[in-house]
Design a protein around this motif. Structure first.
Motif, PDB file in Angstrom:
ATOM      1  N   GLU A  71       0.816  -1.208   0.000  1.00 61.64           N
ATOM      2  CA  GLU A  71       0.000   0.000   0.000  1.00 61.64           C
ATOM      3  C   GLU A  71       0.855   1.266   0.000  1.00 61.64           C
ATOM      4  O   GLU A  71       0.505   2.264  -0.637  1.00 61.64           O
ATOM      5  N   ILE A 126      -4.720  -0.589  -4.535  1.00 57.92           N
ATOM      6  CA  ILE A 126      -4.557  -1.116  -3.169  1.00 57.92           C
ATOM      7  C   ILE A 126      -5.308  -2.438  -3.026  1.00 57.92           C
ATOM      8  O   ILE A 126      -4.790  -3.418  -2.472  1.00 57.92           O
ATOM      9  N   GLU A 173      -3.680  -6.071  -1.991  1.00 57.85           N
ATOM     10  CA  GLU A 173      -4.098  -6.732  -0.755  1.00 57.85           C
ATOM     11  C   GLU A 173      -4.637  -8.138  -0.999  1.00 57.85           C
ATOM     12  O   GLU A 173      -4.512  -9.021  -0.148  1.00 57.85           O
TER      13      GLU A 173
END
Length: 322
Positions: free
Chosen positions: A278, A299, A303
């Motif tokens: 991130e 992001i 993730e």
């Protein structure tokens, strides 16, 4: 001089354009189609936008349009020589005075007007974008742009170092047009690559918004991965927001998978492959001023990069992505 008389060219010659052309001729000024529209017509494509160049100065155009009761709109371009005229209250035409870029700082230019078509052509970025087209179909090509287009070659007008230092964004524009024109992923002129390599630092003065606007087009065009990797290899990375060690392996994996499955990726979906976490996304976002949605998309991808789909609900991971 060669001439164009294609159906797409005839489509450009609207009644409104004929009114505009006749007006310029009556007042003793030349007007021609300029730049990208000429390139597109030569490639057999309908031009998305048609820009015009003229020997008339902005003041002469304003005087002419005023006398002819032609409405003028958008005065913001006047300092660069552009007047926008609305003909028959139906069509807008952007007409720009021929000019010389007297002083440049790598971002913007201080201009001086001229009546010399070749001098104006010389200030343009690429040979394929430097041509003019008369409204009778005559092609005015001062730097072999037509030949380069036929050979699918992307070249700067004149000295590449000079052209780049006039506006460092031209580095990104070179790669964007390479993706549009070239037939091979890595057939660059070595002198062009050397000029780019030696001038990448100039990109630090270019706004992130302008860089991202060009890079997005590269990422959705032909050879998106090959061109981005070449950009990194030439040293662009630190100046366009990438980390010191981009995740090249993941980037190539994502690109190859999308090509194998014939999937057209969103620009940030592909770009996320170069990023590891991130923090790197936020650094990139800070440099490029991406939208919040683009940032969040990158992001999210990072993730959930290693997630296995849920056996009962494969879309569960995506329910919070908006």
């Amino acid at each position: 001089m060669s001439k164009i008389d294609s159906p797409h060219f005839q489509d450009v010659l609207t009644p409104e354009l004929n009114v505009l052309s006749e007006m310029f001729n009556r007042y003793g000024f030349e007007i021609r189609i300029a730049g990208g529209a000429v390139r597109d017509l030569l490639m057999g494509k309908p031009p998305a936008d048609v820009d015009f160049a003229t020997t008339a100065t902005p003041e002469q155009m304003k005087d002419m349009f005023t006398k002819e009761n032609v409405r003028m709109i958008n005065a913001l371009g006047e300092k660069h020589g552009t007047i926008t005229a609305r003909i028959n209250d139906a069509v807008n035409f952007e007409v720009t005075t021929l000019r010389i870029d007297k002083v440049t700082d790598g971002r913007r230019a201080e201009v001086e007007f001229t009546k010399d078509w070749q001098i104006d052509s010389n200030r343009r970025d690429l040979t394929i974008n430097s041509m003019f087209l008369g409204l009778d179909g005559t092609l005015y090509d001062y730097f072999n742009g037509e030949e380069d287009l036929k050979n699918r070659k992307v070249k700067f007008v004149g000295d590449p170092v000079t052209r780049i230092q006039e506006d460092y964004l031209r580095i990104l524009r070179y790669f964007r047009f390479y993706g549009r024109i070239a037939t091979e992923p890595d057939n660059h002129c070595e002198a062009t690559l050397e000029a780019i390599r030696n001038n990448v630092e100039g990109l630090k003065v270019i706004s992130g918004e302008r860089i991202w606007m060009e890079w997005k087009k590269i990422l959705v065009g032909n050879y998106a991965a090959e061109l981005t990797l070449r950009m990194i290899q030439l040293g662009l990375g630190p100046y366009i927001g990438l980390p010191e060690n981009p995740n090249l392996q993941e980037f190539e994996r994502v690109w190859k998978a999308s090509q194998a499955k014939n999937i057209k990726l969103n620009p940030t979906t592909l770009l996320a492959g170069l990023l590891a976490n991130e923090e790197e996304v936020l650094d990139l976002h800070g440099r490029l001023k991406m939208s919040g949605a683009e940032r969040d998309n990158a992001i999210f991808i990072i993730e959930h990069r290693q997630d296995e789909p849920h056996p009962d609900d494969p879309l569960r991971t995506y329910q919070y992505l908006q």
